[in-house]
Design an enzyme around this catalytic site. Structure first.
Site, PDB file in Angstrom:
ATOM      1  N   GLU A 163      -7.057 -10.263 -10.843  1.00 40.53           N
ATOM      2  CA  GLU A 163      -7.743  -8.970 -10.775  1.00 40.53           C
ATOM      3  C   GLU A 163      -7.798  -8.373  -9.374  1.00 40.53           C
ATOM      4  O   GLU A 163      -8.885  -8.232  -8.793  1.00 40.53           O
ATOM      5  CB  GLU A 163      -9.152  -9.088 -11.366  1.00 40.53           C
ATOM      6  N   GLU A 354      -7.745 -13.576 -19.924  1.00 38.50           N
ATOM      7  CA  GLU A 354      -9.205 -13.675 -20.069  1.00 38.50           C
ATOM      8  C   GLU A 354      -9.669 -12.746 -21.179  1.00 38.50           C
ATOM      9  O   GLU A 354      -9.198 -11.604 -21.273  1.00 38.50           O
ATOM     10  CB  GLU A 354      -9.950 -13.236 -18.794  1.00 38.50           C
TER      11      GLU A 354
HETATM   12  C1  GCO Z   1     -12.116 -12.301 -13.364  1.00 37.34           C
HETATM   13  C2  GCO Z   1     -13.461 -12.190 -13.856  1.00 37.34           C
HETATM   14  C3  GCO Z   1     -14.169 -13.491 -14.031  1.00 37.34           C
HETATM   15  C4  GCO Z   1     -15.507 -13.140 -14.576  1.00 37.34           C
HETATM   16  C5  GCO Z   1     -15.361 -12.675 -15.981  1.00 37.34           C
HETATM   17  C6  GCO Z   1     -16.635 -12.206 -16.597  1.00 37.34           C
HETATM   18  O1  GCO Z   1     -11.765 -11.457 -12.646  1.00 37.34           O
HETATM   19  O2  GCO Z   1     -11.352 -13.151 -13.668  1.00 37.34           O
HETATM   20  O3  GCO Z   1     -14.198 -11.407 -13.017  1.00 37.34           O
HETATM   21  O4  GCO Z   1     -14.195 -14.168 -12.815  1.00 37.34           O
HETATM   22  O5  GCO Z   1     -16.367 -14.194 -14.519  1.00 37.34           O
HETATM   23  O6  GCO Z   1     -14.474 -11.610 -16.035  1.00 37.34           O
HETATM   24  O7  GCO Z   1     -17.104 -11.108 -15.892  1.00 37.34           O
END
Ligand code: GCO
Length: 471
Positions: A163, A354
């Site tokens: 991300e 995810e």
């Molecule tokens: C990411 C996410 C995770 C978070 C999840 C829930 O970028 O992979 O931010 O680290 O914990 O998306 O918010």
């Protein structure tokens, strides 16, 4: 329909969110360690210093993952464990930890999917300008080479950066995530470009170091779903998912067009105008290295339709519409439309790296953790994903976020996303009902999703929403 024969069933975590032990094994400091010490930065003053203590409990944890029957486990490596100063001297204690972790996973028959950077940036490098300094791409390549040299004989699946949108915007513009800066948009765009450059150099480094690696990326997806299946609404949703109309760097196309097409999208260049980053002549060649799969993190989204002016029009959810504990809408259609739109644009095999929900889970009097909402959430999302595959989208796997309850960044520990409940005081773990349920889904390669008592009409139906909204 069955899921494809080689569909990969997994779950994901990241280093800072579960490892704890932030001063153990000569680990260097990360920007998150610093942010956790800033008053008011993290809800309830929580920190990642202990988290799930996974650094010390990884064998117990992997045994639990095995009990769930996971085929794959996505985790990240903490850059400051490998290079306490970000570059230069390698810390072998850190490498040893990931060595043991990978061996333990392989013994449990679980395929490791490794993210190289999931936000725990070395503080020492932040002091040298961090992501604003163009050298960061070489620092990241050096770190990547070291890790791949060490683990590349056993790890074949790599995702350099998780991300990048959130790193740029939340970390450096809004300031809610580490390093907690509020820079000007042109600086954030320069960071954006350096993240892409670091991605490209890491892909080159992985390819140069290990001949049989499979390389991907894991951006976050902001998906708009059409309120109905009418072609005008579908087109409005596609446009809303991709078009860049605002001066920010979240939009997928600003990240993925450079990687897949070797250029920034024209509408982005128009909108961001003078804030577009400075590029050097061959940057796009580096950034657009071919990748093997395209991971995407999708949790929620929004509904749109084609408005009277021909533009996408946002449709708010009806009152009382389901939300998760973190207040994200439950919108399983995003796992149909997101992959479909992205497939149509980029034509690269995809993985859901995810998808998951936070729930108000607790241990019941019977000693178990009952989380029917999570089961329902995953079920709806997987059925949407299955529909996308039926319609021809090439999806290779699904990683539930997260394997464990963990440190949810600025939200602290109040948000529980895990299949495994963690008591942060005793560090006791309990498999939630969803973990047992997911076990059966994996065992049957998704067949139990369709044989359970699901009726199509209890799925969230966008036509139904549209009726409610217009009533
Ligand atoms: C990411 C996410 C995770 C978070 C999840 C829930 O970028 O992979 O931010 O680290 O914990 O998306 O918010």
């Amino acid at each position: 329909m069955q899921f494809p024969e080689h569909f990969v069933w997994g779950a994901a975590t990241s280093a800072y969110q579960i490892e704890g032990a932030t001063t153990a094994g000569r680990r260097g400091e990360s920007v998150w360690d610093r942010l956790c010490q800033r008053a008011g930065a993290i809800k309830h003053g929580h920190t990642g210093f202990t988290a799930c203590d996974h650094y010390h409990r990884y064998t117990e944890d992997i045994a639990l993952l095995q009990k769930i029957g996971l085929q794959a486990y996505r985790f990240s490596i903490a850059w400051p464990r490998i290079f306490p100063n970000g570059t230069g001297q390698v810390n072998h204690v850190g490498l040893d930890f990931y060595d043991r972790l990978v061996d333990c996973l392989l013994e449990a028959n679980i395929t490791p999917y490794v993210t190289l950077f999931h936000w725990d940036f070395p503080y020492a490098l932040y002091c040298k300008g961090g992501w604003l300094n163009r050298d960061v791409a070489d620092w990241f390549a050096e770190y990547t080479t070291t890790v791949v040299q060490h683990l590349g004989d056993r790890v074949h699946h790599w995702m350099p950066i998780n991300e990048p949108q959130v790193v740029a915007m939340v970390g450096h513009f809004w300031g809610g995530h580490a390093p907690g800066d509020k820079l000007q948009l042109n600086q954030v765009m320069q960071i954006h470009h350096h993240l892409l450059l670091a991605h490209g150099k890491a892909v080159q480094a992985i390819r140069a170091t290990s001949s049989n690696s499979i390389v991907g990326i894991a951006p976050s997806g902001s998906v708009s779903v059409p309120i109905s299946s009418h072609p005008d609404d579908v087109e409005a949703a596609r446009q809303d998912t991709f078009a860049i109309t605002e001066r920010e760097t979240i939009s997928e196309t600003l990240w993925l067009d450079p990687i897949f097409f070797g250029q920034y999208p024209e509408d982005g260049v128009d909108v961001l105008a003078k804030d577009m980053p400075q590029c050097q002549p061959h940057d796009m060649d580096i950034i657009s290295q071919p990748i093997d799969f395209f991971g995407i993190n999708i949790y929620t989204g929004k509904s749109v339709r084609r408005g009277d002016n021909g533009q996408p029009q946002y449709i708010p959810p009806p009152p009382g519409y389901p939300e998760t504990h973190i207040r994200w809408l439950v919108l399983p259609e995003t796992l149909y439309w997101g992959p479909r739109f992205l497939w149509e644009r980029y034509h690269t095999p995809m993985m859901i790296t995810e998808n998951g929900m936070s729930n108000v889970d607790w241990i019941s009097l019977d000693g178990r953790v009952h989380d029917p909402q999570r089961i329902d959430y995953i079920q709806r999302n997987l059925l949407s994903l299955q529909r996308a595959m039926t319609d021809g989208v090439d999806i290779r796997g699904y990683f539930y976020w997260s394997a464990f309850d963990n440190f949810e960044w600025a939200e602290g520990y109040q948000q529980r996303f895990g299949l495994i409940h963690v008591d942060y005081t005793s560090q006791q773990r309990i498999l939630k009902d969803s973990a047992y349920w997911y076990h059966d889904v994996i065992q049957s390669n998704g067949a139990t999703l369709t044989t359970s008592a699901l009726r199509p009409d209890i799925l969230y139906n966008s036509e139904h929403i549209s009726t409610l909204v217009t009533e």
